[in-house]
Design a protein around this motif. Structure first.
Motif, mmCIF file in Angstrom:
data_model
loop_
_atom_site.group_PDB
_atom_site.id
_atom_site.type_symbol
_atom_site.label_atom_id
_atom_site.label_comp_id
_atom_site.label_asym_id
_atom_site.label_seq_id
_atom_site.Cartn_x
_atom_site.Cartn_y
_atom_site.Cartn_z
ATOM 1 N N ASP A 203 43.960 49.694 20.982
ATOM 2 C CA ASP A 203 42.914 48.766 21.431
ATOM 3 C C ASP A 203 43.474 47.733 22.396
ATOM 4 O O ASP A 203 42.823 47.383 23.387
ATOM 5 N N GLN A 204 44.667 47.231 22.120
ATOM 6 C CA GLN A 204 45.278 46.256 23.018
ATOM 7 C C GLN A 204 45.590 46.877 24.373
ATOM 8 O O GLN A 204 45.392 46.245 25.418
ATOM 9 N N ARG A 205 46.059 48.118 24.360
ATOM 10 C CA ARG A 205 46.354 48.799 25.626
ATOM 11 C C ARG A 205 45.090 48.981 26.458
ATOM 12 O O ARG A 205 45.075 48.744 27.668
ATOM 13 N N ARG A 206 44.008 49.418 25.791
ATOM 14 C CA ARG A 206 42.749 49.610 26.507
ATOM 15 C C ARG A 206 42.236 48.279 27.058
ATOM 16 O O ARG A 206 41.746 48.204 28.184
ATOM 17 N N ARG A 207 42.355 47.242 26.259
ATOM 18 C CA ARG A 207 41.872 45.924 26.664
ATOM 19 C C ARG A 207 42.644 45.405 27.884
ATOM 20 O O ARG A 207 42.054 44.886 28.832
ATOM 21 N N LEU A 208 43.955 45.547 27.875
ATOM 22 C CA LEU A 208 44.776 45.081 28.986
ATOM 23 C C LEU A 208 44.482 45.837 30.279
ATOM 24 O O LEU A 208 44.538 45.276 31.369
ATOM 25 N N ALA A 209 44.174 47.114 30.133
ATOM 26 C CA ALA A 209 43.952 47.951 31.313
ATOM 27 C C ALA A 209 42.539 47.838 31.858
ATOM 28 O O ALA A 209 42.274 48.235 32.994
ATOM 29 N N ASN A 210 41.622 47.288 31.069
ATOM 30 C CA ASN A 210 40.213 47.362 31.454
ATOM 31 C C ASN A 210 39.453 46.048 31.322
ATOM 32 O O ASN A 210 38.311 46.032 30.863
ATOM 33 N N GLY A 211 40.058 44.943 31.729
ATOM 34 C CA GLY A 211 39.277 43.718 31.796
ATOM 35 C C GLY A 211 39.924 42.465 31.259
ATOM 36 O O GLY A 211 39.493 41.358 31.577
ATOM 37 N N ALA A 212 40.951 42.576 30.423
ATOM 38 C CA ALA A 212 41.605 41.385 29.897
ATOM 39 C C ALA A 212 42.369 40.649 31.001
ATOM 40 O O ALA A 212 42.638 39.455 30.887
ATOM 41 N N ILE A 213 42.701 41.364 32.062
ATOM 42 C CA ILE A 213 43.384 40.776 33.215
ATOM 43 C C ILE A 213 42.498 40.988 34.434
ATOM 44 O O ILE A 213 42.176 42.121 34.784
ATOM 45 N N SER A 214 42.085 39.896 35.072
ATOM 46 C CA SER A 214 41.166 40.012 36.202
ATOM 47 C C SER A 214 41.403 38.869 37.184
ATOM 48 O O SER A 214 42.075 37.891 36.868
ATOM 49 N N GLY A 215 40.823 39.017 38.375
ATOM 50 C CA GLY A 215 41.005 37.990 39.388
ATOM 51 C C GLY A 215 39.794 37.858 40.287
ATOM 52 O O GLY A 215 38.902 38.718 40.290
ATOM 53 N N THR A 216 39.778 36.778 41.049
ATOM 54 C CA THR A 216 38.737 36.530 42.046
ATOM 55 C C THR A 216 39.413 36.247 43.376
ATOM 56 O O THR A 216 40.416 35.530 43.428
ATOM 57 N N GLU A 217 38.870 36.823 44.445
ATOM 58 C CA GLU A 217 39.452 36.624 45.770
ATOM 59 C C GLU A 217 38.327 36.576 46.805
ATOM 60 O O GLU A 217 37.414 37.406 46.783
ATOM 61 N N LEU A 218 38.395 35.606 47.682
ATOM 62 C CA LEU A 218 37.346 35.383 48.676
ATOM 63 C C LEU A 218 37.410 36.362 49.836
ATOM 64 O O LEU A 218 36.386 36.804 50.348
ATOM 65 N N VAL A 219 38.614 36.720 50.268
ATOM 66 C CA VAL A 219 38.797 37.524 51.484
ATOM 67 C C VAL A 219 38.795 39.008 51.142
ATOM 68 O O VAL A 219 39.568 39.474 50.293
ATOM 69 N N ASP A 220 37.920 39.772 51.802
ATOM 70 C CA ASP A 220 37.774 41.199 51.506
ATOM 71 C C ASP A 220 39.087 41.960 51.603
ATOM 72 O O ASP A 220 39.454 42.710 50.695
ATOM 73 N N GLY A 221 39.800 41.768 52.728
ATOM 74 C CA GLY A 221 41.041 42.519 52.930
ATOM 75 C C GLY A 221 42.077 42.221 51.867
ATOM 76 O O GLY A 221 42.768 43.128 51.389
ATOM 77 N N THR A 222 42.172 40.969 51.459
ATOM 78 C CA THR A 222 43.138 40.598 50.433
ATOM 79 C C THR A 222 42.711 41.120 49.073
ATOM 80 O O THR A 222 43.545 41.552 48.262
ATOM 81 N N ALA A 223 41.408 41.110 48.800
ATOM 82 C CA ALA A 223 40.890 41.615 47.520
ATOM 83 C C ALA A 223 41.226 43.094 47.341
ATOM 84 O O ALA A 223 41.583 43.536 46.245
ATOM 85 N N ARG A 224 41.119 43.862 48.421
ATOM 86 C CA ARG A 224 41.428 45.294 48.284
ATOM 87 C C ARG A 224 42.918 45.513 48.043
ATOM 88 O O ARG A 224 43.312 46.429 47.314
ATOM 89 N N LEU A 225 43.768 44.664 48.646
ATOM 90 C CA LEU A 225 45.200 44.770 48.385
ATOM 91 C C LEU A 225 45.488 44.473 46.916
ATOM 92 O O LEU A 225 46.309 45.139 46.279
ATOM 93 N N ALA A 226 44.793 43.473 46.358
ATOM 94 C CA ALA A 226 44.981 43.141 44.947
ATOM 95 C C ALA A 226 44.498 44.273 44.048
ATOM 96 O O ALA A 226 45.164 44.625 43.064
ATOM 97 N N ALA A 227 43.339 44.844 44.367
ATOM 98 C CA ALA A 227 42.788 45.931 43.558
ATOM 99 C C ALA A 227 43.735 47.127 43.539
ATOM 100 O O ALA A 227 43.993 47.728 42.485
#
Length: 502
Positions: A203-227
């Motif tokens: 459960d912890q592994r699934r949680r870490l991989a699917n939403g427990a860690i997230s971010g917000t980024e204003l710039v499209d190009g930078t957001a895709r690099l982060a993703a």
């Protein structure tokens, strides 16, 4: 996979960047094109694997269509893929949002596809090697000062030290509201895997991989690099929801709270909107952000991020945030915010950073460490411990770069995971009581006590080239300040000028 494999991969991809630079493709544009192509290649590998094959992109937009096309047809197909996938939901849409082909020579695009990317098995390379290789490319991209990419990149040594102090756990909800290319999020994830990976529950592994860690980024190009950065490190899924939200984090109250925030909000003093008039002239209009959860209304972007992060934390949540000096001493809204932070939160540690460690010149910054607490009458901050890592410390990006060991003394003084009552005062580490802080003019937290050795001892003077570089950085910082003031004055004068009567 070893560091040798990672370096080989980086060097192989990086060498081709020099070829494309002659065609006007910047470093950050090159890394962005790699992002698109790597995603398509990894999707192709998943679709063709023997065990549990997974179709992520439609056949007509697949990697194979690029391998089959040549010349102008290749360019047309690449544009078709970029446009088509931009409308997909989740990680796909984030990665390809507003994507454009920046490699105009079809022959060079074909070589990048066939010789450099297709010959590698990215899904088999291992999370570490492919993730480390991509992270290294981002770091190299940050060195391209002309592109401005450095503003999205926090020195790795500083990121690592901050994470070592905060001790992220598998049960944390971790976010960065100005995540850039995702460096803090990845460092937190890697810390968790290094210290808890062997005992993680499914459960912890699934949680870490699917939403427990997230971010917000204003710039499209930078957001895709982060993703892509997160995906290559094993966080998230190619066809799942995007863990990077593309928006202005300051525009609205947080949709959910976090137990841990790690952030280095973008440099620059004011929030502004770029306006283009009928005459084609561009102006910037300062934007005061007013939110019900904010303590003060201001156009100062840095002060607004302090308020946003304070609001973002859940009770007993903790934050480590890189902020410029003006947050420590600016009056008006700045004083209001510092008073609230000291009273309603436990602002327990401040790390004064040296100059010469950021890609943007002239930056004088600090790290604020604070925790959110339940409401009560008594102030939560009893002592603010200040570590002066600036006085008599001199770094440069090339000759004397900041390394993790330079911050080891601070981390040891911080006492990660231990009661702060056990902290011990040192030459560089001193506590200041709540009443003492409030008695300072405008609650100024820009606190120094160490003597600059170069002012007292001529033999301690820095080499001329270092002094010259520091002067250049100070002038660059002053120029940015004057530019922001000039734009603000021009905007206010334009808005105050009455329109001519018809």
């Amino acid at each position: 996979m070893t560091n040798v494999d990672s370096r080989r991969l980086v060097q192989k991809l990086w060498n081709y960047c020099d070829v494309l630079r002659d065609d006007g493709v910047s470093t950050i544009d090159y890394v962005e094109q790699l992002t698109f192509l790597l995603f398509l290649k990894m999707a192709d590998e998943r679709a063709k694997r023997e065990i549990k094959p997974e179709q992520i992109v439609p056949d007509e937009l697949s990697w194979q269509t690029l391998l089959d096309a040549d010349g102008d047809d290749l360019e047309v197909q690449y544009r078709k893929i970029l446009t088509g996938l931009a409308h997909e939901p989740g990680t796909l849409g984030t990665t390809f949002r507003k994507a454009q082909n920046k490699i105009q020579d079809p022959a060079k695009l074909k070589r990048l596809i066939v010789d450099l990317i297709d010959k590698e098995k990215w899904s088999q390379a291992g999370v570490d090697v492919k993730g480390d290789a991509y992270e290294e490319l981002l770091a190299k991209g940050a060195e391209d000062t002309k592109s401005g990419a450095g503003q999205y990149f926090t020195p790795r040594a500083l990121t690592a030290a901050m994470v070592d102090c905060m001790l992220p756990t598998p049960d944390d909800t971790i976010t960065d509201p100005a995540c850039g290319t995702g460096g803090f999020l990845l460092a937190a994830y890697e810390h968790i895997m290094r210290h808890h990976g062997a005992v993680l529950t499914p459960d912890q592994r699934r949680r870490l991989a699917n939403g427990a860690i997230s971010g917000t980024e204003l710039v499209d190009g930078t957001a895709r690099l982060a993703a892509m950065n997160m995906l290559l490190h094993g966080i998230g899924t190619p066809n799942g929801p995007s863990l990077i939200e593309v928006q202005d984090a300051l525009s609205r109250e947080p949709a959910r709270r976090a137990s841990l925030v790690l952030a280095n909000p973008p440099f620059g003093r004011s929030s502004s909107i770029r306006m283009v008039g009928e005459d084609g002239r561009a102006t910037r209009e300062e934007r005061e952000i007013e939110r019900n959860d904010f303590w003060a209304t201001t156009a100062n972007k840095q002060l607004n991020f302090v308020q946003h992060i304070a609001s973002l934390l859940e009770i007993d949540g903790r934050a480590a945030v890189v902020l410029p000096d003006n947050v420590l001493f600016e009056g008006g809204a700045g004083e209001t915010i510092r008073r609230r932070l000291l009273k309603q939160y436990d602002l327990h540690t401040l790390l004064r950073l040296p100059t010469g460690i950021f890609y943007a010149g002239g930056v004088k910054a600090n790290v604020l460490f604070f925790e959110r607490k339940r409401a009560r009458e008594e102030p939560w901050t009893t002592k603010l411990w200040v570590y002066d890592f600036r006085t008599n410390q001199h770094f440069t990006l090339k000759q004397n770069p900041l390394r993790r060991e330079h911050l080891q003394d601070f981390v040891e003084c911080y006492l990660p995971g231990k009661d702060r009552s056990e902290r011990v005062e040192t030459e560089r580490f001193r506590p200041f009581g709540y009443d003492e802080l409030l008695a300072r003019d405008k609650v100024n937290l820009d606190i120094t006590w160490l003597k600059d050795a170069s002012l007292e001892d001529a033999d301690a003077l820095l080499p001329p080239e270092v002094i010259a570089q520091e002067i250049v950085e100070d002038l660059e910082a002053a120029l940015r300040e004057f530019t922001a003031i000039a734009e603000a004055l021009a905007s206010s004068r334009a808005s105050a000028t009455p329109e001519p009567s018809s």
